[in-house]
Write a protein that holds these residues in place. Structure first.
Motif, PDB file in Angstrom:
ATOM      1  N   ASP A  23       0.814  -1.217   0.000  1.00 22.09           N
ATOM      2  CA  ASP A  23       0.000   0.000   0.000  1.00 22.09           C
ATOM      3  C   ASP A  23       0.846   1.265   0.000  1.00 22.09           C
ATOM      4  OD1 ASP A  23       0.755  -0.706   2.698  1.00 22.09           O
ATOM      5  OD2 ASP A  23      -0.655   0.834   3.387  1.00 22.09           O
ATOM      6  N   THR A  24       2.130   1.139   0.276  1.00 24.19           N
ATOM      7  CA  THR A  24       3.004   2.319   0.273  1.00 24.19           C
ATOM      8  C   THR A  24       3.587   2.605  -1.110  1.00 24.19           C
ATOM      9  OG1 THR A  24       4.986   1.072   0.908  1.00 24.19           O
ATOM     10  CG2 THR A  24       3.620   1.976   2.698  1.00 24.19           C
ATOM     11  N   ILE A  25       3.504   1.628  -2.018  1.00 23.28           N
ATOM     12  CA  ILE A  25       4.034   1.870  -3.366  1.00 23.28           C
ATOM     13  C   ILE A  25       2.945   1.912  -4.431  1.00 23.28           C
ATOM     14  CG2 ILE A  25       6.324   0.954  -2.851  1.00 23.28           C
ATOM     15  CD1 ILE A  25       5.526  -1.570  -4.410  1.00 23.28           C
ATOM     16  N   ILE A  26       1.783   1.345  -4.119  1.00 16.88           N
ATOM     17  CA  ILE A  26       0.643   1.398  -5.037  1.00 16.88           C
ATOM     18  C   ILE A  26      -0.495   2.099  -4.313  1.00 16.88           C
ATOM     19  CG2 ILE A  26      -1.030   0.084  -6.378  1.00 16.88           C
ATOM     20  CD1 ILE A  26       1.034  -2.160  -6.606  1.00 16.88           C
ATOM     21  N   ASP A  27      -0.993   3.175  -4.903  1.00 17.46           N
ATOM     22  CA  ASP A  27      -2.067   3.940  -4.279  1.00 17.46           C
ATOM     23  C   ASP A  27      -3.369   3.153  -4.271  1.00 17.46           C
ATOM     24  OD1 ASP A  27      -0.406   6.136  -3.838  1.00 17.46           O
ATOM     25  OD2 ASP A  27      -0.851   6.971  -5.809  1.00 17.46           O
ATOM     26  N   CYS A  28      -4.094   3.254  -3.154  1.00 10.38           N
ATOM     27  CA  CYS A  28      -5.383   2.600  -2.989  1.00 10.38           C
ATOM     28  C   CYS A  28      -6.473   3.669  -2.866  1.00 10.38           C
ATOM     29  CB  CYS A  28      -5.397   1.734  -1.735  1.00 10.38           C
ATOM     30  SG  CYS A  28      -4.231   0.366  -1.765  1.00 10.38           S
ATOM     31  N   TYR A  29      -7.615   3.400  -3.479  1.00  9.45           N
ATOM     32  CA  TYR A  29      -8.739   4.340  -3.492  1.00  9.45           C
ATOM     33  C   TYR A  29     -10.016   3.608  -3.111  1.00  9.45           C
ATOM     34  CZ  TYR A  29      -5.454   7.279  -5.975  1.00  9.45           C
ATOM     35  OH  TYR A  29      -4.346   8.004  -6.307  1.00  9.45           O
ATOM     36  N   PRO A  30     -10.978   4.324  -2.533  1.00 13.05           N
ATOM     37  CA  PRO A  30     -12.232   3.692  -2.108  1.00 13.05           C
ATOM     38  C   PRO A  30     -13.090   3.142  -3.250  1.00 13.05           C
ATOM     39  CG  PRO A  30     -11.943   5.817  -1.033  1.00 13.05           C
ATOM     40  CD  PRO A  30     -10.882   5.699  -2.070  1.00 13.05           C
ATOM     41  N   SER A  31     -12.930   3.685  -4.461  1.00 16.20           N
ATOM     42  CA  SER A  31     -13.749   3.226  -5.587  1.00 16.20           C
ATOM     43  C   SER A  31     -12.956   3.297  -6.891  1.00 16.20           C
ATOM     44  CB  SER A  31     -14.997   4.100  -5.723  1.00 16.20           C
ATOM     45  OG  SER A  31     -14.645   5.390  -6.193  1.00 16.20           O
ATOM     46  N   SER A  32     -13.450   2.595  -7.902  1.00 18.98           N
ATOM     47  CA  SER A  32     -12.819   2.648  -9.222  1.00 18.98           C
ATOM     48  C   SER A  32     -12.883   4.054  -9.796  1.00 18.98           C
ATOM     49  CB  SER A  32     -13.517   1.671 -10.178  1.00 18.98           C
ATOM     50  OG  SER A  32     -13.282   0.359  -9.799  1.00 18.98           O
ATOM     51  N   GLU A  33     -14.004   4.708  -9.597  1.00 23.76           N
ATOM     52  CA  GLU A  33     -14.160   6.071 -10.108  1.00 23.76           C
ATOM     53  C   GLU A  33     -13.103   7.005  -9.522  1.00 23.76           C
ATOM     54  OE1 GLU A  33     -17.398   9.708 -10.108  1.00 23.76           O
ATOM     55  OE2 GLU A  33     -18.113   7.675  -9.781  1.00 23.76           O
ATOM     56  N   GLN A  34     -12.876   6.912  -8.225  1.00 22.25           N
ATOM     57  CA  GLN A  34     -11.862   7.752  -7.590  1.00 22.25           C
ATOM     58  C   GLN A  34     -10.464   7.399  -8.080  1.00 22.25           C
ATOM     59  OE1 GLN A  34     -13.197   6.944  -3.582  1.00 22.25           O
ATOM     60  NE2 GLN A  34     -13.775   9.095  -3.321  1.00 22.25           N
ATOM     61  N   ALA A  35     -10.194   6.130  -8.286  1.00 23.04           N
ATOM     62  CA  ALA A  35      -8.889   5.714  -8.805  1.00 23.04           C
ATOM     63  C   ALA A  35      -8.667   6.254 -10.203  1.00 23.04           C
ATOM     64  CB  ALA A  35      -8.781   4.194  -8.798  1.00 23.04           C
ATOM     65  N   LEU A  36      -9.683   6.190 -11.045  1.00 22.97           N
ATOM     66  CA  LEU A  36      -9.574   6.717 -12.403  1.00 22.97           C
ATOM     67  C   LEU A  36      -9.404   8.225 -12.407  1.00 22.97           C
ATOM     68  CD1 LEU A  36     -12.238   4.530 -14.193  1.00 22.97           C
ATOM     69  CD2 LEU A  36      -9.786   4.520 -14.624  1.00 22.97           C
ATOM     70  N   ASN A  37     -10.183   8.920 -11.595  1.00 23.72           N
ATOM     71  CA  ASN A  37     -10.082  10.381 -11.549  1.00 23.72           C
ATOM     72  C   ASN A  37      -8.733  10.838 -11.021  1.00 23.72           C
ATOM     73  OD1 ASN A  37     -12.635  10.747 -12.596  1.00 23.72           O
ATOM     74  ND2 ASN A  37     -13.602  10.862 -10.589  1.00 23.72           N
ATOM     75  N   ALA A  38      -8.209  10.157 -10.023  1.00 22.92           N
ATOM     76  CA  ALA A  38      -6.900  10.517  -9.478  1.00 22.92           C
ATOM     77  C   ALA A  38      -5.813  10.276 -10.506  1.00 22.92           C
ATOM     78  CB  ALA A  38      -6.602   9.705  -8.223  1.00 22.92           C
ATOM     79  N   ALA A  39      -5.978   9.247 -11.295  1.00 33.09           N
ATOM     80  CA  ALA A  39      -4.985   8.898 -12.298  1.00 33.09           C
ATOM     81  C   ALA A  39      -4.943   9.909 -13.451  1.00 33.09           C
ATOM     82  CB  ALA A  39      -5.250   7.503 -12.849  1.00 33.09           C
ATOM     83  N   GLU A  40      -6.054  10.571 -13.700  1.00 29.00           N
ATOM     84  CA  GLU A  40      -6.122  11.535 -14.782  1.00 29.00           C
ATOM     85  C   GLU A  40      -5.433  12.852 -14.442  1.00 29.00           C
ATOM     86  OE1 GLU A  40     -10.242  11.884 -15.696  1.00 29.00           O
ATOM     87  OE2 GLU A  40     -10.377   9.859 -16.495  1.00 29.00           O
ATOM     88  N   GLN A  41      -5.230  13.078 -13.158  1.00 26.04           N
ATOM     89  CA  GLN A  41      -4.635  14.350 -12.738  1.00 26.04           C
ATOM     90  C   GLN A  41      -3.139  14.352 -12.888  1.00 26.04           C
ATOM     91  OE1 GLN A  41      -6.107  14.915  -8.781  1.00 26.04           O
ATOM     92  NE2 GLN A  41      -8.190  15.112  -9.492  1.00 26.04           N
TER      93      GLN A  41
END
Length: 72
Positions: A54-72
């Motif tokens: 979890d310290t090298i791969i970011d974890c998010y509560p939902s797929s939508e949040q993971a996708l949105n964070a990745a776009e930034q």
């Protein structure tokens, strides 16, 4: 390589699953991509925390949040 792994339905993960995630992480790093974990259940998140994944791969509560964070 850009990957979101939704673990919302996963209640158990052993070394095979962790190995697959780590291999995907390495592949993504080699090609300037990324991997994000979405909705890990408590047992799976605990295993990831024990090995420090979890310290090298970011974890998010939902797929939508993971996708949105990745776009930034």
């Amino acid at each position: 390589v850009r990957t979101v792994v939704d673990l919302g339905g996963v209640t158990f993960m052993d070394s095979s699953g962790l190995g697959a995630i780590i291999a995907t992480y390495r592949s993504a790093q080699d090609s300037n991509g990324w991997i994000r974990i979405a909705a890990p259940t408590e047992p799976v998140l605990r295993v990831m925390q024990i090995i420090g994944l979890d310290t090298i791969i970011d974890c998010y509560p939902s797929s939508e949040q993971a996708l949105n964070a990745a776009e930034q």
